[in-house]
Design an enzyme around this catalytic site. Structure first.
Site: not given
Ligand code: GP9
Ligand code: MN
Length: 714
Positions: A261, A305, A422, A483-484
């Site tokens: 993440e 995500t 996150h 992911d980003h």
């Molecule tokens: C939530 C997680 C976060 O289940 O995958 O998503 P994001 O905010 O990074 O798009």
């Molecule tokens: Mn994410």
């Protein structure tokens, strides 16, 4: 008695009667909000929004009756509207009890195959307190019939109707602004249906969803097979054939995707106060058993995500606005990794994720993708300090997934979506390492980012030890990727200090270059690994992995190209049409040189190249959008690919299903459990929560929307 009579007298005027209906309906909505739905109200501001959000639409709807002068029509119309609204509310209550989600318009009209409607068994979902959803209507009608509430025959001036309508609309606008204040981009991003209901109410959600699905259906209804031809022409001519040296080197192995993440490339190798932030990942990145990429970029849009997941598993882009998962994912035809691997090499597929299943509409999308198992928050103990904003903490996710992982038939394709790193990068003190001291930039987001990244690194390390001990490691290909971005452009200047750069020289070029995330393809047993300079993006992962597994990709619609291929396309498209290539960086049409980081005056030859790259990027994005928005893959039937029927998937009782399959296969069962017995003893974690016995089972902080409150630029 007197009091009751005076109320009845008040209700015997038309306005009084409507207020009675509206008050009762409001009360019922509150019952649903606080007893039956789980809206996740986390602060007083949200509480206020939730309390007022049914009012605007209820006034608007019931107020329609005010346009009818005759009492013969006024009363029936008011009551019918109220009944219909109650039906909608009640159906959602029942639906929520079964699916922990709200009914979409396509569910109601039976259009959606994946988002099942209510079945006969729904009766079993009724509850004693459901009486309260209907009792008011019965009582009100009885009072009218017995004339305890008298019919008011005096017609009202139409202007009153107009006034109520205008008031409702104004009130709705205020409600929407309050919602946007607490949750920026509420409507454009649509993270989760729950959010829309929480901020705008059920009626507004239904109308919004109806308009959206109308728009989607229109686009899809007019789409023709011939539009697919443009897409196919592009993907065929863009196809990059596999490099023989790499083709099939991971054949038959398990695939484990570790979704890191918000993990950016600059974390790799980074030292703070003399200590590496991510020592384990650094080692893995440089290991001779890994193919790692230093010029790998994320390409997500607002779907974050979910966009990353979509690119990785379908090699098509997310949408220009919002999340493809949330907006189209319930009805879209995918030809995704889990289905392809199942059909061509009999892989079992599973996702492990400690957030609720409805987030990003995963509960529906995964079925369309052909995922066999989805172990979401409901499969784990997420109580007390075991979870943070977006769900179960990473160390616990990996550890508590062992129960399910060891029971998967091999080969498997398993994806872990981590959450602890996150925004806003909170971590309980007990989970921090005393010997890692983070930066002191004065920006909490930046400083804490390193702390949660450090935690994530440890989680992966613990998981790796387990993989090694149980022998899974040597039978698997482990793919790790960020992911980003975790630090948004607006915070990059503060980050610059931590990266040893001068924040005053920071430009758009630097922002674009910072969109790098790591990609590590770890293939234990290989000794030829290296860190590659190739430019690539998330769109390229699927063809790359498939070729490593020895599965040809030529027949599928994929926008990415195998990174190992000599024909790999190194121009990386960002979702906003910016792009990066080995030589240039394009931001809003400005071209920077990668050598100097400065804006360029292009030579004729360079200009020709840039124009060509730009045209390719635009075309690729728009064809991907057309493919997904019009659901063109429904017209495409690659050889041997059986269209996924989402109705065949159900994510309840995953563990029991795994065990049944193992029992049925008996000696032929290939699960780790069948081979070695329970391996949980092989899992070593220093997660302090493991030793806590939590008594407070309701402290689930999952999907706390505040966690991305400042996310507007993200
Ligand atoms: C939530 C997680 C976060 O289940 O995958 O998503 P994001 O905010 O990074 O798009
Ligand atoms: Mn994410």
């Amino acid at each position: 008695m007197k009091y009751v009579q005076s109320i009845l007298a008040k209700c015997s005027t038309r306005i009084g009667f409507l207020i009675l209906l509206i008050s009762c309906f409001w009360a019922k909505t509150m019952l649903a909000y606080f007893v039956d739905f789980k809206l996740g109200v986390t602060n007083p501001f949200q509480f206020i929004i939730v309390v007022i959000n049914p009012l605007a639409t209820t006034f608007l709807l019931v107020g329609i009756a005010l346009y009818f002068k005759k009492s013969r029509t006024f009363y029936p119309i008011a009551i019918i509207i109220d009944i219909l609204n109650t039906v909608l509310l009640y159906l959602n209550v029942i639906y929520f009890r079964e699916f922990t989600d709200f009914m979409t318009v396509s569910t109601m009209t039976g259009y959606s195959k994946v988002n099942q409607g209510l079945s006969g068994s729904s009766i079993a979902l009724t509850n004693f307190h459901d009486v309260f959803y209907w009792i008011d209507l019965v009582v009100i009608i009885a009072l009218l019939v017995t004339k305890k509430i008298k019919i008011d025959h005096r017609p009202l001036n139409r202007r009153i109707g107009l006034a109520v309508t205008s008031f409702s609309l104004l009130f709705f606008a205020i409600n929407l602004s309050l919602g946007e204040m607490d949750r920026p981009q509420l409507l454009t991003r649509t993270f989760d249906r729950t959010y829309i209901v929480k901020y705008l109410g059920l009626d507004a959600f239904t109308v919004y969803d109806g308009l959206k699905s109308q728009h989607n259906n229109d686009l899809r209804a007019t789409a023709t097979k011939s539009e697919l031809d443009d897409v196919l022409k592009f993907t065929h001519s863009h196809y990059a054939k596999p490099n023989k040296k790499y083709y099939g080197i991971a054949k038959g192995k398990n695939v484990i995707i570790l979704h890191l993440e918000s993990f950016q490339q600059f974390l790799i190798g980074k030292k703070i106060n003399g200590k590496e932030v991510t020592p384990f990942l650094n080692k893995l990145y440089k290991s001779k058993s890994s193919y790692s990429f230093r010029n790998f970029f994320h390409q997500v849009g607002q779907g974050k995500t979910s966009d990353a997941e979509n690119m990785l598993e379908t090699s098509t882009y997310g949408l220009p606005q919002g999340s493809l998962f949330a907006q189209l994912g319930s009805d879209n035809t995918f030809q995704a990794a889990p289905a392809i691997l199942k059909q061509r090499r009999n892989y079992t597929s599973a996702v492990f994720h400690g957030n609720v299943a409805s987030f990003w509409n995963r509960n529906n999308v995964y079925k369309e993708m052909g995922y066999q198992y989805f172990f979401d928050a409901s499969y784990y103990d997420t109580s007390g300090d075991r979870s943070m904003g977006y769900g179960l903490k990473d160390k616990l996710l990996f550890r508590d997934s062992v129960k399910y992982l060891q029971n998967l038939q091999q080969p498997f394709y398993a994806k872990y979506i981590t959450v602890t790193n996150h925004f806003p990068y909170d971590l309980d003190k007990e989970d921090t390492s005393p010997n890692f001291k983070t930066t002191d930039t004065g920006d909490d987001v930046v400083d804490n980012y390193f702390v949660t990244a450090h935690y994530l690194d440890q989680s992966i390390h613990e998981f790796y030890r387990y993989l090694k001990k149980t022998g899974l490691l040597k039978n698997s290909m482990i793919v790790l990727y960020g992911d980003h971005y975790g630090i948004s452009d607006s915070e990059n200047k503060n980050l610059a200090k931590a990266l040893g750069k001068n924040p005053d020289d920071w430009t758009d070029y630097d922002n674009a270059q910072l969109q790098r995330v790591p990609l590590i393809i770890n293939l234990p047993g290989t000794k030829h690994g290296y860190v590659s300079n190739k430019y690539a993006g998330e769109i390229d992962v699927l063809p790359t992995l498939m070729h490593l597994l020895g599965i040809s990709t030529k027949r599928y619609v994929q926008f990415g190209t195998d990174i190992f291929s000599k024909q790999h396309d190194q121009v990386v498209a960002f979702r906003n049409q910016d792009w990066v290539s080995p030589s240039f960086t394009s931001v809003s049409g400005d071209i920077y040189s990668n050598k100097t980081g400065q804006l360029m005056k292009l030579t004729k030859r360079q200009k020709k190249q840039v124009d060509k790259d730009k045209a390719r990027v635009d075309k690729e994005l728009s064809l991907s959008d057309s493919l997904n928005e019009k659901n063109l893959l429904r017209f495409y039937h690659p050889k041997g690919f059986e269209t996924v029927d989402p109705r065949k998937y159900n994510y309840a009782n995953g563990y029991q299903k795994e065990r049944e399959i193992a029992d049925k296969r008996g000696k032929k069962s290939t699960s780790l459990y069948s081979k070695r017995g329970n391996t949980i003893k092989d899992y070593v974690t220093n997660a302090p929560e493991i030793h806590h016995k939590s008594t407070d089972s309701n402290r689930i902080k999952i999907t706390n929307p505040d966690a991305s409150n400042n996310d507007s630029s993200r």
